[in-house]
Design a protein around this motif. Structure first.
Motif, PDB file in Angstrom:
ATOM      1  N   ALA A  29       0.844  -1.212   0.000  1.00 22.12           N
ATOM      2  CA  ALA A  29       0.000   0.000   0.000  1.00 22.12           C
ATOM      3  C   ALA A  29       0.871   1.250   0.000  1.00 22.12           C
ATOM      4  O   ALA A  29       1.818   1.355   0.770  1.00 22.12           O
ATOM      5  CB  ALA A  29      -0.921  -0.013   1.207  1.00 22.12           C
ATOM      6  N   ARG A  30       0.531   2.200  -0.883  1.00 22.79           N
ATOM      7  CA  ARG A  30       1.270   3.459  -0.922  1.00 22.79           C
ATOM      8  C   ARG A  30       0.630   4.416   0.078  1.00 22.79           C
ATOM      9  O   ARG A  30      -0.603   4.545   0.133  1.00 22.79           O
ATOM     10  CB  ARG A  30       1.219   4.060  -2.325  1.00 22.79           C
ATOM     11  CG  ARG A  30       2.021   3.270  -3.345  1.00 22.79           C
ATOM     12  CD  ARG A  30       1.634   3.630  -4.747  1.00 22.79           C
ATOM     13  NE  ARG A  30       0.232   3.352  -4.995  1.00 22.79           N
ATOM     14  CZ  ARG A  30      -0.410   3.711  -6.110  1.00 22.79           C
ATOM     15  NH1 ARG A  30       0.222   4.388  -7.037  1.00 22.79           N
ATOM     16  NH2 ARG A  30      -1.674   3.422  -6.272  1.00 22.79           N
ATOM     17  N   ILE A  40       2.361  15.775   6.217  1.00 22.73           N
ATOM     18  CA  ILE A  40       2.277  16.094   7.646  1.00 22.73           C
ATOM     19  C   ILE A  40       1.914  14.832   8.437  1.00 22.73           C
ATOM     20  O   ILE A  40       2.473  14.557   9.497  1.00 22.73           O
ATOM     21  CB  ILE A  40       1.236  17.211   7.891  1.00 22.73           C
ATOM     22  CG1 ILE A  40       1.725  18.510   7.243  1.00 22.73           C
ATOM     23  CG2 ILE A  40       0.955  17.400   9.366  1.00 22.73           C
ATOM     24  CD1 ILE A  40       3.032  19.046   7.786  1.00 22.73           C
ATOM     25  N   ASP A  41       0.993  14.033   7.873  1.00 21.29           N
ATOM     26  CA  ASP A  41       0.654  12.757   8.519  1.00 21.29           C
ATOM     27  C   ASP A  41       1.893  11.880   8.613  1.00 21.29           C
ATOM     28  O   ASP A  41       2.121  11.214   9.627  1.00 21.29           O
ATOM     29  CB  ASP A  41      -0.424  12.023   7.718  1.00 21.29           C
ATOM     30  CG  ASP A  41      -1.724  12.806   7.648  1.00 21.29           C
ATOM     31  OD1 ASP A  41      -2.003  13.558   8.600  1.00 21.29           O
ATOM     32  OD2 ASP A  41      -2.441  12.680   6.643  1.00 21.29           O
ATOM     33  N   ALA A  42       2.690  11.892   7.543  1.00 18.70           N
ATOM     34  CA  ALA A  42       3.902  11.069   7.542  1.00 18.70           C
ATOM     35  C   ALA A  42       4.852  11.524   8.652  1.00 18.70           C
ATOM     36  O   ALA A  42       5.437  10.699   9.352  1.00 18.70           O
ATOM     37  CB  ALA A  42       4.585  11.153   6.182  1.00 18.70           C
ATOM     38  N   ALA A  43       4.972  12.864   8.817  1.00 19.83           N
ATOM     39  CA  ALA A  43       5.839  13.387   9.878  1.00 19.83           C
ATOM     40  C   ALA A  43       5.314  12.961  11.250  1.00 19.83           C
ATOM     41  O   ALA A  43       6.078  12.546  12.128  1.00 19.83           O
ATOM     42  CB  ALA A  43       5.912  14.906   9.784  1.00 19.83           C
ATOM     43  N   ASP A  44       3.981  13.030  11.420  1.00 19.54           N
ATOM     44  CA  ASP A  44       3.387  12.614  12.698  1.00 19.54           C
ATOM     45  C   ASP A  44       3.582  11.122  12.942  1.00 19.54           C
ATOM     46  O   ASP A  44       3.802  10.691  14.081  1.00 19.54           O
ATOM     47  CB  ASP A  44       1.890  12.938  12.710  1.00 19.54           C
ATOM     48  CG  ASP A  44       1.641  14.434  12.763  1.00 19.54           C
ATOM     49  OD1 ASP A  44       2.559  15.171  13.178  1.00 19.54           O
ATOM     50  OD2 ASP A  44       0.538  14.862  12.382  1.00 19.54           O
ATOM     51  N   LEU A  45       3.506  10.368  11.853  1.00 22.99           N
ATOM     52  CA  LEU A  45       3.696   8.921  11.963  1.00 22.99           C
ATOM     53  C   LEU A  45       5.110   8.617  12.461  1.00 22.99           C
ATOM     54  O   LEU A  45       5.311   7.757  13.331  1.00 22.99           O
ATOM     55  CB  LEU A  45       3.449   8.269  10.601  1.00 22.99           C
ATOM     56  CG  LEU A  45       3.604   6.743  10.529  1.00 22.99           C
ATOM     57  CD1 LEU A  45       2.590   6.055  11.428  1.00 22.99           C
ATOM     58  CD2 LEU A  45       3.451   6.255   9.098  1.00 22.99           C
ATOM     59  N   VAL A  46       6.083   9.348  11.923  1.00 28.15           N
ATOM     60  CA  VAL A  46       7.471   9.173  12.368  1.00 28.15           C
ATOM     61  C   VAL A  46       7.572   9.425  13.874  1.00 28.15           C
ATOM     62  O   VAL A  46       8.187   8.650  14.613  1.00 28.15           O
ATOM     63  CB  VAL A  46       8.426  10.127  11.600  1.00 28.15           C
ATOM     64  CG1 VAL A  46       9.824  10.062  12.194  1.00 28.15           C
ATOM     65  CG2 VAL A  46       8.465   9.765  10.128  1.00 28.15           C
ATOM     66  N   VAL A  47       6.917  10.500  14.330  1.00 23.61           N
ATOM     67  CA  VAL A  47       6.968  10.844  15.754  1.00 23.61           C
ATOM     68  C   VAL A  47       6.340   9.726  16.591  1.00 23.61           C
ATOM     69  O   VAL A  47       6.895   9.298  17.614  1.00 23.61           O
ATOM     70  CB  VAL A  47       6.240  12.182  16.003  1.00 23.61           C
ATOM     71  CG1 VAL A  47       6.158  12.487  17.491  1.00 23.61           C
ATOM     72  CG2 VAL A  47       6.965  13.316  15.285  1.00 23.61           C
ATOM     73  N   PHE A  62      13.064   8.756   6.796  1.00 28.12           N
ATOM     74  CA  PHE A  62      11.759   8.485   6.196  1.00 28.12           C
ATOM     75  C   PHE A  62      11.539   9.239   4.894  1.00 28.12           C
ATOM     76  O   PHE A  62      10.469   9.232   4.328  1.00 28.12           O
ATOM     77  CB  PHE A  62      10.644   8.818   7.185  1.00 28.12           C
ATOM     78  CG  PHE A  62      10.438   7.747   8.205  1.00 28.12           C
ATOM     79  CD1 PHE A  62       9.566   6.706   7.948  1.00 28.12           C
ATOM     80  CD2 PHE A  62      11.127   7.772   9.398  1.00 28.12           C
ATOM     81  CE1 PHE A  62       9.370   5.704   8.882  1.00 28.12           C
ATOM     82  CE2 PHE A  62      10.939   6.778  10.338  1.00 28.12           C
ATOM     83  CZ  PHE A  62      10.061   5.736  10.079  1.00 28.12           C
ATOM     84  N   ARG A  63      12.583   9.926   4.475  1.00 32.90           N
ATOM     85  CA  ARG A  63      12.414  10.798   3.303  1.00 32.90           C
ATOM     86  C   ARG A  63      12.019  10.007   2.060  1.00 32.90           C
ATOM     87  O   ARG A  63      11.192  10.438   1.273  1.00 32.90           O
ATOM     88  CB  ARG A  63      13.703  11.579   3.065  1.00 32.90           C
ATOM     89  CG  ARG A  63      13.542  12.652   2.022  1.00 32.90           C
ATOM     90  CD  ARG A  63      14.564  13.737   2.177  1.00 32.90           C
ATOM     91  NE  ARG A  63      14.200  14.690   3.206  1.00 32.90           N
ATOM     92  CZ  ARG A  63      14.935  15.736   3.547  1.00 32.90           C
ATOM     93  NH1 ARG A  63      16.071  15.945   2.955  1.00 32.90           N
ATOM     94  NH2 ARG A  63      14.533  16.572   4.464  1.00 32.90           N
ATOM     95  N   SER A  64      12.629   8.835   1.881  1.00 32.35           N
ATOM     96  CA  SER A  64      12.364   8.087   0.646  1.00 32.35           C
ATOM     97  C   SER A  64      11.252   7.060   0.832  1.00 32.35           C
ATOM     98  O   SER A  64      11.039   6.207  -0.008  1.00 32.35           O
ATOM     99  CB  SER A  64      13.645   7.395   0.188  1.00 32.35           C
ATOM    100  OG  SER A  64      14.112   6.575   1.228  1.00 32.35           O
ATOM    101  N   VAL A  65      10.547   7.155   1.952  1.00 33.50           N
ATOM    102  CA  VAL A  65       9.501   6.188   2.240  1.00 33.50           C
ATOM    103  C   VAL A  65       8.250   6.494   1.429  1.00 33.50           C
ATOM    104  O   VAL A  65       7.763   7.613   1.430  1.00 33.50           O
ATOM    105  CB  VAL A  65       9.190   6.205   3.751  1.00 33.50           C
ATOM    106  CG1 VAL A  65       7.861   5.534   4.034  1.00 33.50           C
ATOM    107  CG2 VAL A  65      10.302   5.521   4.523  1.00 33.50           C
ATOM    108  N   ARG A  66       7.761   5.499   0.690  1.00 39.22           N
ATOM    109  CA  ARG A  66       6.553   5.695  -0.118  1.00 39.22           C
ATOM    110  C   ARG A  66       5.442   4.713   0.254  1.00 39.22           C
ATOM    111  O   ARG A  66       4.280   5.026   0.137  1.00 39.22           O
ATOM    112  CB  ARG A  66       6.871   5.522  -1.610  1.00 39.22           C
ATOM    113  CG  ARG A  66       7.821   6.557  -2.180  1.00 39.22           C
ATOM    114  CD  ARG A  66       7.109   7.891  -2.440  1.00 39.22           C
ATOM    115  NE  ARG A  66       8.063   8.922  -2.829  1.00 39.22           N
ATOM    116  CZ  ARG A  66       8.753   9.662  -1.970  1.00 39.22           C
ATOM    117  NH1 ARG A  66       8.583   9.496  -0.665  1.00 39.22           N
ATOM    118  NH2 ARG A  66       9.606  10.566  -2.373  1.00 39.22           N
ATOM    119  N   THR A  67       5.839   3.500   0.672  1.00 35.84           N
ATOM    120  CA  THR A  67       4.838   2.456   0.925  1.00 35.84           C
ATOM    121  C   THR A  67       4.943   1.950   2.364  1.00 35.84           C
ATOM    122  O   THR A  67       5.894   2.263   3.079  1.00 35.84           O
ATOM    123  CB  THR A  67       5.054   1.248  -0.006  1.00 35.84           C
ATOM    124  OG1 THR A  67       6.299   0.649   0.337  1.00 35.84           O
ATOM    125  CG2 THR A  67       5.085   1.658  -1.469  1.00 35.84           C
TER     126      THR A  67
END
Lengths: 78, 323
Positions: A29-30, A40-47, A62-67
């Motif tokens: 899943a992408r 922003i969701d991705a940044a929150d997910l990292v946190v 996480f910069r190159s994270v797509r899926t």
């Protein structure tokens, strides 16, 4: 930590904090297109993942994270 | 006697042949063998044609007459010179002025104030010089919408390369986000550190820093597009600025920037200058708090999204309307 463990955890986090249907969280899943997560969701997910694993995440990891699979790979490399 | 006659006839014949030959224009010149002089000459011609063909000065068809041509030539040269001025000024500030001021100011707050004052002053000087040189014109309105001493999230659309120059000239005490490369570059790193701008290294750190600066009572400039507008395409705001607004709860000060004719856009090379002098209009709108738009919703991804959508529509409507 095993892969399936991380996947289950990720499912839980995504369902709880991001209203994502757990059934949709499969490695292929992408994040943006399939799960409707923005940057922003991705940044929150990292946190959130940082809090959960208690491990420091290298900035930019996480910069190159797509899926979902990419997220799992980052988690396993911690 | 025969020999003499033959010789004379031969001479005249050769002259006649030559004359005939030169009369016939369509006959190709026999190839000149290359020697040092001719190859140098040919090289020169080649270079010249190449050079003139490669020159970016392609005057638009709408420009006719010597006055317009001189004006165009001046604006082209002036644009090149203003880039040099900007670069030289940045280096001078970055490695001489700012380090000296930093050394001379003990108190960090005072140092920040001074360094930002100097940067703002230098940018205003740049704007005044380029305007008086006839390279561009600008008008600004609504600066009174910003109440001194209050903290705002200043959000602007980003049509051209020099939008940040205008914003930092008008709001010198506001924080802004700069490219991470500038925080490391030898010429700019002192400036970036002394002015305490936020490098855009890590998205998580950037988001936290932006919210923290606003909550500490400072103002912050953000371009929600994240990069210059793609000319002709609809505005596309990334969710970052809206998230900072929603999380900090600060009022947004929308700044609508227009440029006509367009120059220095994402698809323009710097030397493709517009047929007429570029005119900027910078319009500071009344502040809007996120809560006014999306209600008192708790901080959530839905709040982010709806405020971002609202902000994008707000700017699109103002940019589509009459100037």
């Amino acid at each position: 930590m095993h892969g399936p463990d991380n996947l289950a955890r990720l499912r839980e986090v995504l369902a709880q904090d991001f209203d994502v249907d757990p059934a949709a969280v499969i490695p292929e899943a992408r994040l943006e297109e399939d799960l409707d997560l923005d940057s922003i969701d991705a940044a929150d997910l990292v946190v959130r993942l940082k809090e959960l694993t208690g491990k420091a995440v290298r900035p930019g990891a996480f910069r190159s994270v797509r899926t979902v699979g990419d997220v799992l790979r980052v988690l396993e490399s911690l | 006697m025969d020999d003499v006659e033959k010789a004379i006839r031969g001479f005249f014949n050769s002259v006649i042949r030559k004359l005939r030959f030169s009369d016939r224009e369509h006959v190709r010149e026999p190839p000149v063998p290359e020697n040092g002089v001719t190859s140098l000459y040919r090289f020169g011609r080649l270079l010249k044609t190449e050079f003139f063909n490669s020159l970016p000065i392609t005057r638009p068809a709408s420009l006719r007459g010597p006055v317009a041509a001189v004006g165009y030539g001046w604006r082209w040269l002036g644009t090149a010179l203003s880039f040099v001025l900007f670069g030289a000024g940045s280096i001078l500030l970055g490695i001489v002025v700012v380090p000296l001021v930093s050394l001379a100011s003990r108190d960090p707050a005072q140092r920040l104030q001074r360094v930002r004052g100097i940067i703002g002053g230098a940018l205003r000087f740049f704007i005044v010089v380029t305007r008086h040189a006839g390279l561009m014109s600008y008008e600004v309105e609504g600066l009174e919408n910003m109440v001194a001493g209050r903290s705002y999230l200043i959000v602007a659309n980003h049509p051209t390369l020099i939008d940040a120059v205008f914003l930092l000239a008008f709001f010198p005490m506001a924080d802004c986000v700069i490219k991470e490369g500038m925080a490391r570059n030898f010429f700019t790193r002192h400036l970036v550190r002394a002015a305490n701008y936020i490098p855009n290294a890590d998205p998580v750190a950037l988001l936290d820093a932006a919210v923290a600066r606003l909550k500490s009572g400072r103002s912050l400039i953000l371009f929600p597009e994240g990069t210059r507008t793609v000319p002709g395409a609809p505005l596309c705001f990334k969710p970052g600025a809206a998230a900072v607004a929603v999380r900090s709860g600060r009022e947004c000060l929308p700044v609508v920037i227009r440029c006509e004719p367009m120059t220095l856009s994402k698809s323009d090379r710097w030397y493709r200058i517009p047929p007429r002098r570029a005119g900027f209009s910078i319009s500071v709108q009344p502040p809007v708090a996120p809560a006014q738009v999306i209600g008192a919703e708790p901080v959530s991804r839905y709040a982010n999204r709806s405020f971002n959508a609202w902000l994008q529509a707000y700017f699109s409507a103002r940019l589509a309307g009459p100037g």
